[in-house]
Every structure is written in C-alpha cells, then in structure tokens.
Motif scaffolding. Sequence first.
Motif, mmCIF file in Angstrom:
data_model
loop_
_atom_site.group_PDB
_atom_site.id
_atom_site.type_symbol
_atom_site.label_atom_id
_atom_site.label_comp_id
_atom_site.label_asym_id
_atom_site.label_seq_id
_atom_site.Cartn_x
_atom_site.Cartn_y
_atom_site.Cartn_z
ATOM 1 N N HIS A 75 61.321 77.059 44.838
ATOM 2 C CA HIS A 75 61.067 77.196 46.183
ATOM 3 C C HIS A 75 62.203 76.290 46.934
ATOM 4 N N SER A 77 63.591 74.672 50.557
ATOM 5 C CA SER A 77 63.338 74.439 51.971
ATOM 6 C C SER A 77 64.629 73.612 52.574
ATOM 7 N N TYR A 107 70.571 79.281 57.317
ATOM 8 C CA TYR A 107 71.252 80.111 56.354
ATOM 9 C C TYR A 107 72.314 79.524 55.662
ATOM 10 N N ASN A 145 65.566 87.519 52.741
ATOM 11 C CA ASN A 145 63.867 87.152 52.498
ATOM 12 C C ASN A 145 63.730 85.584 53.044
ATOM 13 N N ALA A 146 64.558 84.927 53.618
ATOM 14 C CA ALA A 146 64.030 83.457 54.082
ATOM 15 C C ALA A 146 63.269 83.576 55.187
ATOM 16 N N ASN A 147 62.386 82.864 55.259
ATOM 17 C CA ASN A 147 61.317 82.599 56.232
ATOM 18 C C ASN A 147 61.370 81.450 57.056
ATOM 19 N N ILE A 148 61.307 81.663 58.491
ATOM 20 C CA ILE A 148 61.191 80.673 59.250
ATOM 21 C C ILE A 148 59.956 79.741 59.470
ATOM 22 N N VAL A 149 59.797 78.698 58.995
ATOM 23 C CA VAL A 149 58.568 77.837 58.870
ATOM 24 C C VAL A 149 58.086 77.369 60.297
ATOM 25 N N MET A 162 63.402 76.120 57.397
ATOM 26 C CA MET A 162 63.515 77.793 56.816
ATOM 27 C C MET A 162 63.156 77.413 55.134
ATOM 28 N N GLU A 163 62.546 78.313 54.634
ATOM 29 C CA GLU A 163 62.230 78.389 53.194
ATOM 30 C C GLU A 163 62.544 79.677 52.541
ATOM 31 N N ILE A 164 62.675 79.634 51.138
ATOM 32 C CA ILE A 164 63.077 80.912 50.531
ATOM 33 C C ILE A 164 62.361 80.690 49.004
#
Length: 173
Positions: A75, A77, A107, A145-149, A162-164
């Motif tokens: 993980h 972040s 990114y 596939n990175a997600n904005i938290v 952001m996390e991946i």
Amino acid sequence: MRYSALLALLLSVSSLFASERDATTVEQTNVELKKVRAEAAQIREELAQAKAQKEEAFASIKAEEELLKKNSSMHISVVGQGVAPMNTSSPAQAYALAKRAAIADAYRSIAEKVKGVRIDGQDTIKNMMIQKSTVRTYVQAMVKNANIVETTFKEGLCEVEMEIMISHSDFAQ
C-alpha cells in the motif's frame, strides 16, 4: 711536517665526530620512522573499522527497506499539493486548477516511489568557479488504479491524498 701531522690528526678527529653525529641522526630517523609506521597502522585500522560500520549501516538500511515480495502487495499513500493561479476568473476555476495540479503532483510522487527518479546534473566551471549548475529530474512510469482519499483546499493551496495498492504480479514480466 709537524703541521701536516697535526692536520691529519685534526681531520681524523673531525671525521670521528662526524660519524658519531651521522649515527645519531640515523637512530633518530629510525625512531621517527617507527612512529610514522605505527601511526599509519593505526589509521589503517580506523579506516577498516569505519568501512565495517558503513557496511553494517547499509545492511541495516537494506533490511529495513520494504520490498515487494512474490505473492504479496504493498500500500502506497502520498499527498500532492497544487496552488491556485492568481489570474483565474472565478473561485471555482481556481479550485479546479489547484486540484488538477495537486492530483498531478500526487501521481508524480507515486511514480517516484514505485519506479524511482532519474537525476542528471551538469556544472559549468570557468576560472575555477561554478558559472552554471543544472540539475534535472525525470520520472517515467504508468500509474493505474490510484484512488483519491481526501481533498482539502485552504487559502489557495489544494492538497490531495492519494493511495494505490500494487502487487508483485504488476511488475512480473
């Protein structure tokens, strides 16, 4: 004849004193040489100890470094930051541009952590002085596939967390 005998006697006595002086000088030189050799041996020993400590430190850092092992995932972040430009037509536009810059920064941070950074440097020296120094950094990666938290906007600064999740199979060839 008397003078020549006296002269010969003086020369022999002076050469006797000179040889004693030379022997003393040789002994002093030998003593100093032994001291220098002892100091050199001590310095070599200290260098060997420093080298061993450095290798030990690198080994401990490498052991602490998180590695992506087979059949595992990791993980990551990051927080990206973006600043709103001054010449926007509305606060909504300022927010949108700052958020876009923050996402691009996030990114880039993910790509740096996953793939690393290439650094090129160049110095121009003239008359033994640095005239120009240039450092360029490059990151080249595909981030999917990175997600904005979380997104926060305060006083013209937008921060995006952001996390991946990456797995070993993402990098297996």
